[in-house]
Write an enzyme that holds these catalytic residues in place. Structure first.
Site, mmCIF file in Angstrom:
data_model
loop_
_atom_site.group_PDB
_atom_site.id
_atom_site.type_symbol
_atom_site.label_atom_id
_atom_site.label_comp_id
_atom_site.label_asym_id
_atom_site.label_seq_id
_atom_site.Cartn_x
_atom_site.Cartn_y
_atom_site.Cartn_z
ATOM 1 C CG ASP A 1 -2.303 0.618 0.845
ATOM 2 O OD1 ASP A 1 -2.314 1.817 0.514
ATOM 3 O OD2 ASP A 1 -3.332 -0.075 0.884
ATOM 4 C CG HIS B 1 -4.429 2.195 -1.937
ATOM 5 N ND1 HIS B 1 -4.465 2.848 -0.732
ATOM 6 C CD2 HIS B 1 -5.713 2.183 -2.385
ATOM 7 C CE1 HIS B 1 -5.700 3.209 -0.444
ATOM 8 N NE2 HIS B 1 -6.485 2.826 -1.429
ATOM 9 C CD GLU C 1 -10.080 3.853 -0.995
ATOM 10 O OE1 GLU C 1 -11.016 4.181 -0.250
ATOM 11 O OE2 GLU C 1 -8.929 3.609 -0.566
HETATM 12 C C1 TNX Z 1 -10.980 1.673 2.003
HETATM 13 S S1 TNX Z 1 -11.640 -1.154 1.122
HETATM 14 C C2 TNX Z 1 -9.864 1.024 1.473
HETATM 15 C C3 TNX Z 1 -8.676 0.831 2.316
HETATM 16 C C4 TNX Z 1 -8.817 1.450 3.670
HETATM 17 C C5 TNX Z 1 -10.222 1.207 4.203
HETATM 18 C C6 TNX Z 1 -10.414 1.736 5.587
HETATM 19 C C7 TNX Z 1 -10.598 -0.744 0.084
HETATM 20 C C8 TNX Z 1 -10.493 -1.608 -1.070
HETATM 21 N N1 TNX Z 1 -9.878 0.392 0.260
HETATM 22 O O1 TNX Z 1 -7.531 1.330 1.653
HETATM 23 O O2 TNX Z 1 -7.867 0.888 4.512
HETATM 24 O O3 TNX Z 1 -11.150 1.824 3.332
HETATM 25 O O4 TNX Z 1 -11.632 1.284 6.121
#
Ligand code: TNX
Length: 461
Positions: free
Chosen positions: A134, A205, A266
């Site tokens: 990440d 990430h 994301e």
């Molecule tokens: C969203 S769930 C994210 C993570 C974070 C999380 C915190 C996902 C695929 N991405 O990077 O850690 O929310 O709840």
């Protein structure tokens, strides 16, 4: 009413009890995957199982029937095991009974990871999804690109609590697994019928990789020390694609799992080139005989090959849509199974983030949304609980976040949830097992004083 967890498909008490060596006589018989029938009489302990996994789950049931002390590392006193005479007929509803652990935000030392494999297996959970990379850390040794771990596996400091609180923990944080460490974890898990599904997250990430090899990115920068959605994503050109093909080749070499995660969540300002990048890597994995597995956003950036498995995390609709598109899905909606979310409204919850998600809320979750019917082209393989670790910086904190909610989740994915007596069973029979295992779970009434973290801000929703 049985005290077992997860609750079996059927349980019938017999006459008397068995005293002696609790190792069963095992026969393999035709039946459903992972299914078993356990028969305990005063004379013998017999398991008829459809496969080795079924026999292994039967052994977990036997251990539960022996009482909490069977979960200690050694017997407290000499003497035979005592088991109630009974017949258990059992099989899981879902093939994918998973837990994701984010070892990137906070590293989980190998020893503790192995312990989590044991804890999953004791709950008849069979998939450990490892989020290995990440923005804040790269945890997978890549021989061809040593800087990924030399540079990318540690950060000089960390945000402490939610970013809006402005606090920083000045202690450096880091750690990584060698390829042999991970081969060991994979083999240990396989002995317990747990599949380790690795994930390398792209094209968002990825700041830890960019810190190690700046040409992978557009903006440079070090391993990220903050939490949240990072706008600095990969520069998804041909060199970056080649780099990641090589990385995934090493990943595939270490992890025999058919399913291999490539992230895809994301990505701010997502463009068609990001979707193309994910599709190219997915095709690469398919070419290596594996099935690509990504977060639900990847289904929104252009048509995906049907072999791609979608993890539905933003809600259930994304999973429904993916099934309609012909994909297999793993359900992990944040509203129901995000174990980083706060467990109550109490101010004493440590770094409370997300919505309230108590043990009963997890227990109420049902992995197949009503919109999905039997004749859909894709299907729900199962579900997984996700343990994100921005605010979980140690194995003790991980125990607090995971248990007993993961115990409730085990029953959800085994397919036998819906028992009004669940909380009673949990309190009377299962928490003592966790105590015997040394799991520092969250008591149902609220955190113990040393489990709270006064002064460190969360961001409750
Ligand atoms: C969203 S769930 C994210 C993570 C974070 C999380 C915190 C996902 C695929 N991405 O990077 O850690 O929310 O709840």
């Amino acid at each position: 009413m049985t005290t077992l967890l997860p609750r079996p498909v059927s349980f019938a008490r017999g006459e008397g009890e068995f005293r002696g060596d609790p190792r069963p006589e095992v026969r393999l018989v035709a039946g459903e995957p992972e299914g078993y029938r356990l028969e305990i009489t005063p004379e013998r302990v017999l398991v008829e199982a459809s496969d080795e996994a079924g026999a292994f789950w039967a052994e977990q049931t036997i251990r539960q029937l022996r009482g909490p002390d069977a979960f200690r590392a050694a017997p407290l006193r000499p003497g035979p095991a005592v088991l109630p005479a009974c017949t258990v007929v059992d099989r899981p509803r879902f093939a994918w009974r998973g837990c994701m652990i984010d070892v990137a935000r906070h590293f989980l030392p190998k020893h503790d990871l192995l312990r989590y494999v044991d804890l999953l297996a004791a709950h008849k959970l069979n998939v450990l999804h490892l989020h290995l990379t990440d923005d804040q850390g790269w945890r997978f040794e890549v021989k061809r690109y040593p800087a990924l771990t030399e540079v990318g596996s540690w950060r000089p400091e960390s945000r402490l609590g939610d970013r809006r609180g402005g606090l920083v923990n000045a202690r450096p944080h880091g750690g990584f697994y060698t390829q042999d460490d991970l081969r060991e974890v994979v083999a240990y898990a396989a002995q317990r019928h747990v599949t380790v599904v690795p994930e390398i997250d792209v094209p968002g990430h990825s700041q830890a990789a960019v810190a190690a090899y700046p040409a992978l990115g557009l903006h440079g920068g070090g391993v990220w020390t903050d939490w949240g959605v990072n706008p600095r994503v990969l520069d998804v050109g041909p060199e970056t694609l080649e780099f990641y093909r090589n990385v995934f080749d090493e990943l595939v070499d270490v992890f025999p799992s058919t399913v291999i995660g490539l992230g895809g969540d994301e990505v701010p300002d997502q463009g068609p080139e990001h979707g193309a990048f994910v599709r190219a890597l997915a095709a690469h994995l398919t070419g290596r005989g594996r099935r690509p597995y990504g977060w639900d956003e990847i289904a929104e950036s252009g048509p995906l090959p049907h072999d791609v498995i979608i993890a539905s995390w933003r809600g259930e609709e994304q999973g429904v849509a993916a099934v309609r598109e012909g994909h297999d899905v793993v359900m992990c909606p944040e509203q129901h199974v995000y174990l980083d979310y706060r467990q109550s409204d109490l101010p004493s919850e440590p770094i409370p983030v997300g919505t309230v998600l108590g043990v009963e809320d997890v227990y109420r979750y049902s992995p197949v949304p009503p919109e999905i019917t039997g004749d859909e082209p894709g299907r729900v393989l199962g579900a997984q609980a996700n343990l994100w670790t921005e605010h979980v910086d140690s194995p003790r904190r991980l125990d607090y976040a995971a248990f007993p909610r993961l115990s409730a989740f085990a029953e959800v994915v085994w397919g036998t949830a819906g028992d009004p007596a669940f909380l009673d069973r949990l309190t009377t029979h299962h928490l003592p097992r966790l105590d015997a295992l040394g799991v520092e779970y969250r008591p149902l009434a609220g955190p113990r004083p040393w489990q709270s973290l006064p002064g460190v801000p969360g961001f409750p929703r």
